[in-house]
Design a protein around this motif. Structure first.
Motif: not given
Length: 159
Positions: A28-30, A61-62, A67-69, A102-104
């Motif tokens: 999922f992408w959000f 956040q690729p 950002f730490v997964p 900022n895409g998750i």
């Protein structure tokens, strides 16, 4: 008679909801929207539901190397949540019509259902995330319709 109609509507809604696979996926992408802090923007949760197979879920956040997964392991037919309130500055999109990092990305080892939820006392929102299946269907339909239009436009030229 009214009771019969109620039971029929409940049974109908339960049986039709089972056939939808648009929300079940492994990726999922959000892009989280900017929620007004004046009416409340926390807590922010990602809620997950698994199906017939266990899943290890990774939220990343690729485009943002800082950002730490986050990882969550879930068993079959279970539900769990990740609280993202402490990461609100990193995940909210800063402005509309602007490119940001900022895409998750939510990836999983098994089929899951994902929901992004703002649960502030005066501002409640829930976003049911869609997987890749709807996009595959849309691109297939667009390609087919484009092909039809292309043939209709080029046919007179080729003859």
């Amino acid at each position: 008679m009214f009771r019969f109609i109620q039971l029929f509507l409940i049974a109908f809604s339960l049986t039709t909801a089972v056939g939808s696979y648009a929300q079940r996926d492994t990726v999922f992408w959000f892009a989280a929207p900017d929620v007004s802090s004046g009416v409340g923007q926390t807590p922010v949760m990602l809620r997950f539901q698994t199906y017939a197979q266990p899943a290890t879920i990774t939220v990343s956040q690729p485009a943002n190397g800082a950002f730490v997964p986050l990882t969550l392991t879930m068993s079959t037919f279970s539900s769990d949540s990740l609280n993202l309130s402490s990461l609100i500055a990193q995940i909210e999109s800063p402005a509309g019509n602007a490119v940001s990092n900022n895409g998750i990305k939510i990836s999983s080892t098994g089929l899951i259902n994902a929901v992004y939820e703002v649960n502030a006392p005066n501002n409640k929102e829930s976003f049911s995330l869609k997987g890749s299946k709807p996009w595959e269907q849309i691109s297939t339909l667009r390609f087919k319709s484009f092909g039809i239009i292309q043939r209709q436009l080029l046919q007179p030229i080729l003859e």
